[in-house]
Enzyme design. Structure first.
Site, PDB file in Angstrom:
ATOM      1  N   CYS A   1       0.856  -1.182   0.000  1.00  8.74           N
ATOM      2  CA  CYS A   1       0.000   0.000   0.000  1.00  8.74           C
ATOM      3  C   CYS A   1       0.896   1.238   0.000  1.00  8.74           C
ATOM      4  O   CYS A   1       2.072   1.163   0.313  1.00  8.74           O
ATOM      5  CB  CYS A   1      -0.873   0.006   1.248  1.00  8.74           C
ATOM      6  SG  CYS A   1      -1.836  -1.494   1.431  1.00  8.74           S
TER       7      CYS A   1
ATOM      8  N   ARG B   1       1.708   1.549  -5.796  1.00  9.81           N
ATOM      9  CA  ARG B   1       1.889   0.516  -4.759  1.00  9.81           C
ATOM     10  C   ARG B   1       0.570  -0.185  -4.442  1.00  9.81           C
ATOM     11  O   ARG B   1       0.549  -1.168  -3.701  1.00  9.81           O
ATOM     12  CB  ARG B   1       2.466   1.130  -3.492  1.00  9.81           C
ATOM     13  CG  ARG B   1       3.816   1.795  -3.673  1.00  9.81           C
ATOM     14  CD  ARG B   1       4.297   2.388  -2.380  1.00  9.81           C
ATOM     15  NE  ARG B   1       4.615   1.362  -1.423  1.00  9.81           N
ATOM     16  CZ  ARG B   1       5.841   0.866  -1.233  1.00  9.81           C
ATOM     17  NH1 ARG B   1       6.850   1.352  -1.939  1.00  9.81           N
ATOM     18  NH2 ARG B   1       6.075  -0.090  -0.362  1.00  9.81           N
TER      19      ARG B   1
ATOM     20  N   TRP C   1      -3.811  -1.862  -1.500  1.00 10.72           N
ATOM     21  CA  TRP C   1      -3.899  -3.119  -2.242  1.00 10.72           C
ATOM     22  C   TRP C   1      -4.499  -4.107  -1.247  1.00 10.72           C
ATOM     23  O   TRP C   1      -3.900  -4.405  -0.215  1.00 10.72           O
ATOM     24  CB  TRP C   1      -2.525  -3.593  -2.697  1.00 10.72           C
ATOM     25  CG  TRP C   1      -2.593  -4.798  -3.580  1.00 10.72           C
ATOM     26  CD1 TRP C   1      -2.768  -4.815  -4.938  1.00 10.72           C
ATOM     27  CD2 TRP C   1      -2.519  -6.165  -3.178  1.00 10.72           C
ATOM     28  NE1 TRP C   1      -2.785  -6.104  -5.402  1.00 10.72           N
ATOM     29  CE2 TRP C   1      -2.644  -6.964  -4.351  1.00 10.72           C
ATOM     30  CE3 TRP C   1      -2.348  -6.811  -1.962  1.00 10.72           C
ATOM     31  CZ2 TRP C   1      -2.608  -8.350  -4.327  1.00 10.72           C
ATOM     32  CZ3 TRP C   1      -2.321  -8.195  -1.927  1.00 10.72           C
ATOM     33  CH2 TRP C   1      -2.443  -8.955  -3.099  1.00 10.72           C
TER      34      TRP C   1
ATOM     35  N   ASN D   1      -0.020  -0.809   6.259  1.00  8.91           N
ATOM     36  CA  ASN D   1       0.481  -1.575   5.110  1.00  8.91           C
ATOM     37  C   ASN D   1       1.029  -2.865   5.687  1.00  8.91           C
ATOM     38  O   ASN D   1       1.864  -2.837   6.583  1.00  8.91           O
ATOM     39  CB  ASN D   1       1.588  -0.797   4.404  1.00  8.91           C
ATOM     40  CG  ASN D   1       2.242  -1.614   3.289  1.00  8.91           C
ATOM     41  OD1 ASN D   1       1.675  -2.593   2.828  1.00  8.91           O
ATOM     42  ND2 ASN D   1       3.431  -1.212   2.872  1.00  8.91           N
ATOM     43  N   GLY D   2       0.535  -4.007   5.219  1.00  9.70           N
ATOM     44  CA  GLY D   2       1.058  -5.288   5.704  1.00  9.70           C
ATOM     45  C   GLY D   2      -0.078  -6.185   6.151  1.00  9.70           C
ATOM     46  O   GLY D   2      -1.229  -6.011   5.759  1.00  9.70           O
TER      47      GLY D   2
ATOM     48  N   GLU E   1      10.683 -13.539 -19.300  1.00  5.45           N
ATOM     49  CA  GLU E   1      10.312 -12.152 -18.968  1.00  5.45           C
ATOM     50  C   GLU E   1       9.260 -11.637 -19.940  1.00  5.45           C
ATOM     51  O   GLU E   1       8.280 -11.009 -19.530  1.00  5.45           O
ATOM     52  CB  GLU E   1      11.571 -11.276 -18.998  1.00  5.45           C
ATOM     53  CG  GLU E   1      11.367  -9.789 -19.114  1.00  5.45           C
ATOM     54  CD  GLU E   1      10.592  -9.147 -17.966  1.00  5.45           C
ATOM     55  OE1 GLU E   1      10.313  -9.848 -16.973  1.00  5.45           O
ATOM     56  OE2 GLU E   1      10.240  -7.957 -18.083  1.00  5.45           O
TER      57      GLU E   1
ATOM     58  N   LYS F   1       5.389 -10.299 -18.957  1.00  5.25           N
ATOM     59  CA  LYS F   1       4.861  -8.988 -19.357  1.00  5.25           C
ATOM     60  C   LYS F   1       3.510  -9.129 -20.048  1.00  5.25           C
ATOM     61  O   LYS F   1       2.596  -8.326 -19.830  1.00  5.25           O
ATOM     62  CB  LYS F   1       5.868  -8.289 -20.258  1.00  5.25           C
ATOM     63  CG  LYS F   1       7.060  -7.723 -19.503  1.00  5.25           C
ATOM     64  CD  LYS F   1       6.658  -6.557 -18.621  1.00  5.25           C
ATOM     65  CE  LYS F   1       7.762  -6.121 -17.703  1.00  5.25           C
ATOM     66  NZ  LYS F   1       8.089  -7.097 -16.658  1.00  5.25           N
TER      67      LYS F   1
ATOM     68  N   GLU G   1       0.890  -9.952 -17.286  1.00  6.32           N
ATOM     69  CA  GLU G   1       0.540  -8.879 -16.341  1.00  6.32           C
ATOM     70  C   GLU G   1      -0.012  -7.639 -17.037  1.00  6.32           C
ATOM     71  O   GLU G   1      -0.665  -6.829 -16.391  1.00  6.32           O
ATOM     72  CB  GLU G   1       1.712  -8.521 -15.435  1.00  6.32           C
ATOM     73  CG  GLU G   1       2.955  -8.004 -16.095  1.00  6.32           C
ATOM     74  CD  GLU G   1       4.030  -7.650 -15.064  1.00  6.32           C
ATOM     75  OE1 GLU G   1       3.722  -7.404 -13.899  1.00  6.32           O
ATOM     76  OE2 GLU G   1       5.203  -7.617 -15.437  1.00  6.32           O
TER      77      GLU G   1
ATOM     78  N   HIS H   1      10.493 -31.563 -26.663  1.00  7.65           N
ATOM     79  CA  HIS H   1      10.247 -32.421 -25.494  1.00  7.65           C
ATOM     80  C   HIS H   1       8.848 -32.199 -24.931  1.00  7.65           C
ATOM     81  O   HIS H   1       8.590 -32.477 -23.765  1.00  7.65           O
ATOM     82  CB  HIS H   1      11.316 -32.141 -24.428  1.00  7.65           C
ATOM     83  CG  HIS H   1      12.699 -32.437 -24.895  1.00  7.65           C
ATOM     84  ND1 HIS H   1      13.219 -33.705 -24.979  1.00  7.65           N
ATOM     85  CD2 HIS H   1      13.662 -31.618 -25.351  1.00  7.65           C
ATOM     86  CE1 HIS H   1      14.443 -33.661 -25.456  1.00  7.65           C
ATOM     87  NE2 HIS H   1      14.754 -32.408 -25.685  1.00  7.65           N
TER      88      HIS H   1
ATOM     89  N   LYS I   1       2.955  -2.596  -7.315  1.00  8.64           N
ATOM     90  CA  LYS I   1       4.353  -2.454  -7.734  1.00  8.64           C
ATOM     91  C   LYS I   1       5.297  -3.218  -6.813  1.00  8.64           C
ATOM     92  O   LYS I   1       6.259  -3.808  -7.263  1.00  8.64           O
ATOM     93  CB  LYS I   1       4.746  -0.977  -7.740  1.00  8.64           C
ATOM     94  CG  LYS I   1       6.172  -0.704  -8.200  1.00  8.64           C
ATOM     95  CD  LYS I   1       6.397  -1.152  -9.613  1.00  8.64           C
ATOM     96  CE  LYS I   1       7.795  -0.882 -10.089  1.00  8.64           C
ATOM     97  NZ  LYS I   1       8.038  -1.444 -11.445  1.00  8.64           N
TER      98      LYS I   1
END
Ligand code: AGP
Length: 611
Positions: A2, A27, A74, A100-101, A480, A484, A487, A503, A606
């Site tokens: 947050c 955040r 968040w 936050n947490g 990577e 992307k 997300e 395989h 983030k």
């Protein structure tokens, strides 16, 4: 995960809080709220992004004051709605708290408070904290003492800020594992989850350590530990200004930050190479010359940077390198010794999984080095040494410029250790340094393909699944690129090693399946180029639509690819830094073509500061 802001001083709090929350919104953006003390304590909070709160404050203004706290959330406990938004109230609405947490033992404390007759309105652990602190304030009459008594009860990770109507001009904060920094002004002081909260007003900051409580007034800052002992916080200076954290006319932070990828590499290199020798101020390679094993711990994009670094460090320094997801490393009882170096890679320096892995590694005797993009962050402070990347503030949730900066820092580390342990081939190291210094200019060239990639993305706006093939250092880039797409464009995407195709994954190939292929240079000493071109032929034969990211002028690819995105000629270790940029650009353009939020994708934040 947050965003937290606190302010005391002569300014109107509302403007300071909303400005800080605007810079911290990356955040978390499920809801936002403020609590301000004028003659009395008033709060406004709404589900949705910060703009919803701004609209609420216009429709339903509060009396501004000079003491306040603000929060952008968040959601962990409780749906992202108005009731669960922060701030939460205690002491009959006279105390406001933001958090936050996660307070892991909130249920037992809640039961105790309910038994005392407290009525709850939300589903959150944070409201439990607000009522507990409120009760302690009633008992002690002092905000700092109330915080100290309360945090002694909490298990878990938390950053808390509180204000009380009866204590105007005072904000108290406490932290355990979640981030909190102090901004020092003249006749005013600030608190924030990171320096973006107050960088508009001051670049003078203090880092708050683990299990510490800070009390700020307009003219004072005092810090104690959870036992009440005075602590002298560590000062630092913010090296970037507020404009760096603004969009600067770009359509999105992500577009701006992709454009800054060349500078991120150049700035991470700057001042760290002298006459072909890597010298990183503050990092003494001789201290690590006896290291016989490196384990990189990281999450997400940062872990993929670690995978690229693995190939290079093993080649240059001849030390075995493993890359582990932080959240897996910590629970598998790894076998390590005091000659094992744990290298954490983290843009935010606050990722809880990685922080916990670093703390665990130190407990079992390993040495730790942090590669981090955020000054004053928790992970560097918990590490034996740090190599900062200098990508500047990265606001878009999807990490781009920090990624290429992380690879650069890992390369510098590998060369520095190789130069210190004598295992490196001087000619190879000298070439590596030269190639690194040439990388920013080559990156500039790649950025010129934006229009081509935007057209490609619009043409593929309905794509529902993408595969990405890479080999050697191209394999982490495939991972990577797939992340992307997940997300940003919310589509199924999978990156895998090109050698793995036959395989199993080749079964996924059907007519029209889009496959990106990162093609090694035809000059590649391992001759992987021809193997990957064979892979392209194999998938083309089964109807795949191939988009090749290949070296400028690579004629072997043209007959088999539907599209070619050229990258400049470069050595095999510079190629991944170049090849990832088209994938960053494509994911951004595909998200934009689908009308999605490029900077703040759904469900994400983030910095993942909860486990
Ligand atoms: C990257 O685009 C993602 N947002 C995510 O994977 C991120 O890299 C990961 O959470 C690690 O974050 P950190 O670098 O701040 O530790």
């Amino acid at each position: 995960m947050c965003g937290i802001v606190g302010y005391v001083g002569p300014r109107g709090s509302q403007e300071v809080l909303l400005g800080g929350l605007g810079r911290l919104e990356y955040r978390g953006y499920d809801s936002a709220g403020v609590a301000i003390i004028s003659d009395e304590l008033e709060t406004r909070k709404r589900a949705g992004k910060l703009q919803t709160l701004r609209d609420e404050l216009v429709a339903n203004p509060l009396d501004d004051g000079h003491t306040g706290i603000g929060h952008t959330r968040w959601a962990t406990h409780g749906a992202p709605n108005d009731v669960n938004a922060h701030p939460h109230l205690g002491d009959n609405g006279k105390l406001a708290l933001i958090h936050n947490g996660i307070i892991e033992n909130f249920a037992e404390i809640k039961a105790e408070l309910v038994a005392d007759g407290v009525e709850f309105v939300s589903e959150t652990d944070s409201e439990v904290a607000a009522h507990l602190v409120g009760r302690e304030y009633r008992r002690t009459g002092n905000l700092t003492e109330a915080m100290k008594a309360s945090v002694a009860r909490f298990d878990g990770a938390f950053t808390l800020l509180i204000v009380h109507e009866e204590s105007p001009g005072v904000v108290v904060g406490a932290r355990r594992n979640s981030p909190l920094v102090i901004g020092l002004g003249k006749g005013e002081n600030f608190l924030g989850s990171d320096v973006a909260a107050f960088v508009e007003y001051t670049s003078d900051a203090l880092a708050i350590g683990q299990d510490q409580i800070v009390t700020i007034t307009p003219d004072s800052v005092s810090v104690i530990d959870f036992d009440g002992n005075a602590v002298t916080p560590e000062p630092f200076t913010v090296t970037w200004d507020a404009s760096a954290a603004d969009k600067g006319g770009w359509s999105s932070f992500m577009a701006k930050e992709i454009s800054e990828e060349p500078a991120a590499v150049a700035d991470t290199l700057r001042g760290r190479v002298k006459d072909g020798v890597v010298e990183i101020p503050g990092f003494e390679p001789a201290d690590f010359a006896d290291v016989d094993r490196i384990i990189v711990v990281a999450c997400g994009t940062a872990a993929y940077a670690g995978l690229v670094g693995k190939y290079a460090i093993e080649k240059w320094a001849r030390i075995p390198v493993d890359v582990e997801l932080s959240h897996e490393f910590r629970y598998r009882e790894p076998v390590i010794s005091d000659r094992t170096l744990i290298v954490s890679v983290s843009q935010s320096g606050e990722t809880m999984d990685t922080l916990m892995a670093v703390k665990y590694a130190r407990e079992i005797g390993a040495r730790t080095l942090s590669i981090c993009n955020t000054q004053g962050a928790t992970i560097p402070r918990e590490s034996d040494a740090v190599i900062y990347t200098h990508a500047g503030p990265e606001v878009a949730v999807a990490s781009t410029k920090a990624f290429v900066a992380q690879i650069t820092a890992l390369y510098l580390l590998g060369i520095a250790i190789a130069q210190a342990n004598g295992k490196g081939d001087a000619r190879i190291l000298s070439a590596a340094v030269h190639d690194l210094e040439a990388a920013p200019a080559l990156l500039d060239t790649v950025l010129r393909h934006g229009e081509h990639i935007r057209t490609l993305a619009k043409w593929m706006a309905d794509t529902q699944a993408v595969l990405i093939l890479g080999r050697h250092v191209g394999f982490p880039i495939a991972l990577e690129g797939a992340l992307k797409l997940k997300e940003l464009a919310y589509i199924h995407a999978e990156g895998f090693a090109a050698g793995e195709l036959k395989h199993g994954p080749i079964a996924l190939i059907e007519p029209g399946q889009v496959v990106f292929v990162i093609v090694p240079s035809p000059r590649d000493p391992n001759s992987l180029h021809s193997k990957v071109v064979n892979n392209i032929q194999e998938i083309r034969a089964r109807g795949a639509r191939v988009i090749a990211i290949a070296e400028q002028g690579d004629a072997a690819v043209l007959p088999y690819a539907d599209e070619v995105i050229p990258i400049p000629l470069a050595s095999s270790f510079i190629e991944p830094i170049l090849a990832v940029v088209p994938l960053h650009m494509f994911a951004m353009e595909l998200a934009a073509a689908k009308g999605l939020d490029v900077d703040q994708p759904r469900n994400l934040a983030k910095s993942v500061t909860v486990e």
